[in-house]
Design an enzyme around this catalytic site. Sequence first.
Site, PDB file in Angstrom:
ATOM      1  N   ASP A  17      33.734  41.604  36.888  1.00  0.00           N
ATOM      2  CA  ASP A  17      34.959  40.935  36.420  1.00  0.00           C
ATOM      3  C   ASP A  17      35.776  40.489  38.086  1.00  0.00           C
ATOM      4  O   ASP A  17      37.121  40.145  37.717  1.00  0.00           O
ATOM      5  CB  ASP A  17      35.586  42.162  36.508  1.00  0.00           C
ATOM      6  CG  ASP A  17      36.298  43.317  36.948  1.00  0.00           C
ATOM      7  OD1 ASP A  17      35.324  43.520  38.664  1.00  0.00           O
ATOM      8  OD2 ASP A  17      36.982  44.124  37.348  1.00  0.00           O
ATOM      9  N   GLU A  18      34.732  39.748  38.697  1.00  0.00           N
ATOM     10  CA  GLU A  18      35.536  38.902  39.723  1.00  0.00           C
ATOM     11  C   GLU A  18      34.608  38.747  40.438  1.00  0.00           C
ATOM     12  O   GLU A  18      32.836  37.666  40.282  1.00  0.00           O
ATOM     13  CB  GLU A  18      35.798  40.122  40.952  1.00  0.00           C
ATOM     14  CG  GLU A  18      36.297  40.044  42.104  1.00  0.00           C
ATOM     15  CD  GLU A  18      37.067  40.900  43.414  1.00  0.00           C
ATOM     16  OE1 GLU A  18      37.306  41.388  44.206  1.00  0.00           O
ATOM     17  OE2 GLU A  18      35.939  42.082  42.894  1.00  0.00           O
TER      18      GLU A  18
END
Length: 395
Positions: free
Chosen positions: A94-95
């Site tokens: 998620d990054e």
Amino acid sequence: MDAFFLSVELLDHPELAGIPSLVAHRGGRSVVLSASYEARAFGVRSAMPLPHAQALCPGVAVVEPRHERYAAASTDVMRILESFTPTLEQLSIDEAFLDVSGARRRLGSPARIGALIREQVRERTGLPCTVGAAATKSVAKIASTRAKPDGLVVVPPEQTRAYLDPLPVSALWGVGPVLRQRLVAAGLTTVADLAAQAPQRMERWLGVQGPALLKLARGIDPRPVTPERETKSLGVEKTFEQDVRDPADLHRHLVALAHEGAIRLRRAGIRAGAVSVKVKAPDLSVKTRTMTLPAPVDSAGPLAEAAGALLAGLMDGQRIPVRLLGIRAERLSGADEVVQEALLWEDESAPADWSEADRVADDIRRKFPQAALKPATLVERNTPESGAAQRKDIR
């Protein structure tokens, strides 16, 4: 991404919007994987034991994790980011870092690009995200962390030191609770305090980490955005609510882990040349064994077969209680690098090739994320009658 797992669940469970909720397996040994900001207001944090989170926030809604759903959402988000620039470095599910220096003429200022990213991600996935923009990776990461949730912060290059100086030392990348305690005990409570130190003193105190940390405090971080980060291994594991002794139960869990790992391998476009199995006992002692595979694979069958042999060796015929069971795929290579020697597998004794079945199953999961597709080995069979009924339904 903001509270990524929980945000994905909110797409399918809008009734949870605005109330304290978290993602975790139900059970006394489970930990929080993701928490809503309403739950965080009670002190709930990721990696916190579930019972502790429930004590802090009575009545918090607990949602069972669905890792396939999160991986699919992550793929969608990364594709959106790649439409802005191919210079993308994915840090986790998620990054990601993006170097947008080459996109400014086409898309505008960093603030404009950040706003477009948030707009596109929200419009095409329904998910919120936070963007931090700066001249260096470390400052951009700090900015994105401090802009959460659903925010945008831009730190112009000439304002880097002014932005960093008043922040607590814990804001720096790599400063965890233990190091923070050491720094604060030495009177270094802010980034400015740290930035004022001499490199020699920091090296005497923290070794090679000292000068590196000092550079980050001064806003110096020459590391480029690296589009491809080599994945060394990929692991999945399960902590049991009650210790498991029965070999048949352990085998079923092993098969489930092998299938989950294989799905992740295929989604990442990689194959495993080796597999390892980890067993953790109730006293937290850990044993592992590793096996090299005849050829790199991304199917659950070969992974489960090798893992089963490793588990048998670890258990050595004894009914040892197991607290945690894990499988790790190692010696990874890109699927396009692997040449399948099909003629070698024409022997009747060769293992069955499940690659086509796996691809079909993956397509079904993508089209129907809610489908509970699983190996027949893992289908619950309570009675002979229920088993017959299941077979009839399948036909």
